[in-house]
Design a protein around this motif. Structure first.
Motif, mmCIF file in Angstrom:
data_model
loop_
_atom_site.group_PDB
_atom_site.id
_atom_site.type_symbol
_atom_site.label_atom_id
_atom_site.label_comp_id
_atom_site.label_asym_id
_atom_site.label_seq_id
_atom_site.Cartn_x
_atom_site.Cartn_y
_atom_site.Cartn_z
ATOM 1 N N SER A 103 -14.458 8.070 -9.518
ATOM 2 C CA SER A 103 -14.349 9.485 -9.152
ATOM 3 C C SER A 103 -15.531 10.342 -9.620
ATOM 4 C CB SER A 103 -13.044 10.142 -9.638
ATOM 5 O OG SER A 103 -11.929 9.341 -9.392
ATOM 6 N N ARG A 150 -9.960 10.902 -10.991
ATOM 7 C CA ARG A 150 -9.308 12.184 -10.673
ATOM 8 C C ARG A 150 -7.790 12.079 -10.853
ATOM 9 N NH1 ARG A 150 -9.951 15.888 -5.190
ATOM 10 N NH2 ARG A 150 -8.444 17.458 -5.841
ATOM 11 N N ALA A 193 0.851 -1.198 0.000
ATOM 12 C CA ALA A 193 0.000 0.000 0.000
ATOM 13 C C ALA A 193 0.884 1.244 0.000
ATOM 14 C CB ALA A 193 -0.903 0.002 1.226
ATOM 15 N N THR A 195 -5.186 1.677 -12.328
ATOM 16 C CA THR A 195 -6.341 2.488 -11.971
ATOM 17 C C THR A 195 -7.160 2.823 -13.208
ATOM 18 O OG1 THR A 195 -7.036 4.361 -10.591
ATOM 19 C CG2 THR A 195 -5.238 4.777 -12.169
HETATM 20 C C1 LIG Z 1 -5.149 0.288 0.728
HETATM 21 C C2 LIG Z 1 -5.858 0.840 -0.481
HETATM 22 C C3 LIG Z 1 -5.456 0.431 -1.742
HETATM 23 C C4 LIG Z 1 -6.078 0.938 -2.887
HETATM 24 N N1 LIG Z 1 -5.617 0.546 -4.110
HETATM 25 C C5 LIG Z 1 -6.129 1.116 -5.221
HETATM 26 C C6 LIG Z 1 -5.559 0.819 -6.499
HETATM 27 O O1 LIG Z 1 -4.590 0.049 -6.633
HETATM 28 N N2 LIG Z 1 -6.096 1.435 -7.595
HETATM 29 C C7 LIG Z 1 -7.151 2.320 -7.489
HETATM 30 O O2 LIG Z 1 -7.606 2.834 -8.515
HETATM 31 N N3 LIG Z 1 -7.683 2.637 -6.284
HETATM 32 C C8 LIG Z 1 -7.196 2.055 -5.150
HETATM 33 N N4 LIG Z 1 -7.726 2.385 -3.923
HETATM 34 C C9 LIG Z 1 -8.791 3.406 -3.864
HETATM 35 C C10 LIG Z 1 -8.152 4.798 -3.950
HETATM 36 O O3 LIG Z 1 -7.603 5.162 -2.684
HETATM 37 C C11 LIG Z 1 -9.143 5.903 -4.398
HETATM 38 O O4 LIG Z 1 -10.282 5.909 -3.569
HETATM 39 C C12 LIG Z 1 -9.601 5.722 -5.837
HETATM 40 O O5 LIG Z 1 -8.563 5.248 -6.677
HETATM 41 C C13 LIG Z 1 -10.146 7.034 -6.406
HETATM 42 O O6 LIG Z 1 -9.144 8.037 -6.325
HETATM 43 P P1 LIG Z 1 -9.226 9.425 -7.143
HETATM 44 O O7 LIG Z 1 -10.685 9.841 -7.149
HETATM 45 O O8 LIG Z 1 -8.357 10.366 -6.401
HETATM 46 O O9 LIG Z 1 -8.734 9.138 -8.546
HETATM 47 C C14 LIG Z 1 -7.141 1.860 -2.764
HETATM 48 C C15 LIG Z 1 -7.548 2.273 -1.472
HETATM 49 C C16 LIG Z 1 -6.912 1.764 -0.363
HETATM 50 C C17 LIG Z 1 -7.351 2.227 1.004
#
Ligand SMILES: Cc1cc2nc3c(=O)[nH]c(=O)nc-3n(C[C@H](O)[C@H](O)[C@H](O)COP(=O)(O)O)c2cc1C
Length: 204
Positions: free
Chosen positions: A133, A74, A38, A69
């Protein structure tokens, strides 16, 4: 067993920061660190407005650090407009932090395809169902979107959505932080200087 007040000396470091990162990652894993992959990912708009969130590291080698992602999210929009990022790992079981920063580029589409294929089917469908997002009226809307893509791909493999894939952060700076007593931590920073990594010690 993890020693408290373990020093970090210049002589302990690998000359290559990614190999040094790997060593610390393995030690954190061996020390039972939950989710050592993480990492906080900071991006910014073209105008410099920052945002940060956690993502999971899905590859690390001499080319850099890869995460996956939705490219329309965002962070994806930030990276399209301003392709640079910073990462931070926090491994509390060994009292360590690693920071990484540098330019970002999308990973090759065949690499994203290969990774997408390894994902559980539910996660593959989720990638289609969620316009990450974007505002959504209710949880029920998300459930409907999932039902709709489940029906759409019934009986066949789920392809990778064209907007979903990997990004690679190529480090030009990395910092290794070792927690020490009385907040007198050790901080050693690598900076890429015309093809060579230079190491400097920073005040804690
Ligand atoms: C431990 C953890 C791991 C995560 N891993 C990912 C990941 O690998 N890819 C991803 O898109 N979001 C992941 N998320 C969710 C992101 O933190 C985030 O909510 C999401 O990508 C949207 O972010 P943005 O709106 O800033 O683009 C993870 C969240 C946590 C708590």
């Amino acid at each position: 067993m993890v020693r408290l007040d373990q020093p970090l000396d210049e002589g302990d470091l690998d000359p290559d920061p990614i190999r040094q990162w790997r060593r610390w990652f393995d030690e954190a894993t061996a020390a039972g660190q939950p989710e050592p992959e993480a990492m906080a990912l900071a991006t910014a708009t073209r105008a410099g407005e920052p945002s940060v969130r956690f993502v999971l590291l899905r590859g690390a080698d001499e080319r850099g650090f890869v995460f996956y992602t939705n490219g329309h999210s965002r962070k994806g929009r930030d990276l399209a407009a301003n392709p640079t990022a910073a990462l931070a790992f926090r491994w509390w079981t060994v009292e360590r932090q690693v920071r990484v920063s540098g330019p970002v580029s999308p990973v090759e589409s065949n690499e994203s395809d290969a990774y997408f294929k390894t994902r559980p089917r539910g996660a593959q469908l989720g990638a289609w169902a969620s316009a990450q997002s974007e505002q959504i009226p209710s949880r029920a809307t998300l459930d409907q979107q999932l039902q709709s893509v489940t029906a759409r791909f019934a009986g066949r493999d789920v392809p990778r959505p064209p907007w979903w894939g990997g990004f690679r952060v190529r480090p030009i700076e990395m910092e290794f932080w070792q927690g020490r007593q009385d907040r007198l931590h050790d901080r050693l920073r690598y900076r890429l200087d015309v093809g060579h990594w230079r190491i400097q010690r920073l005040n804690p």
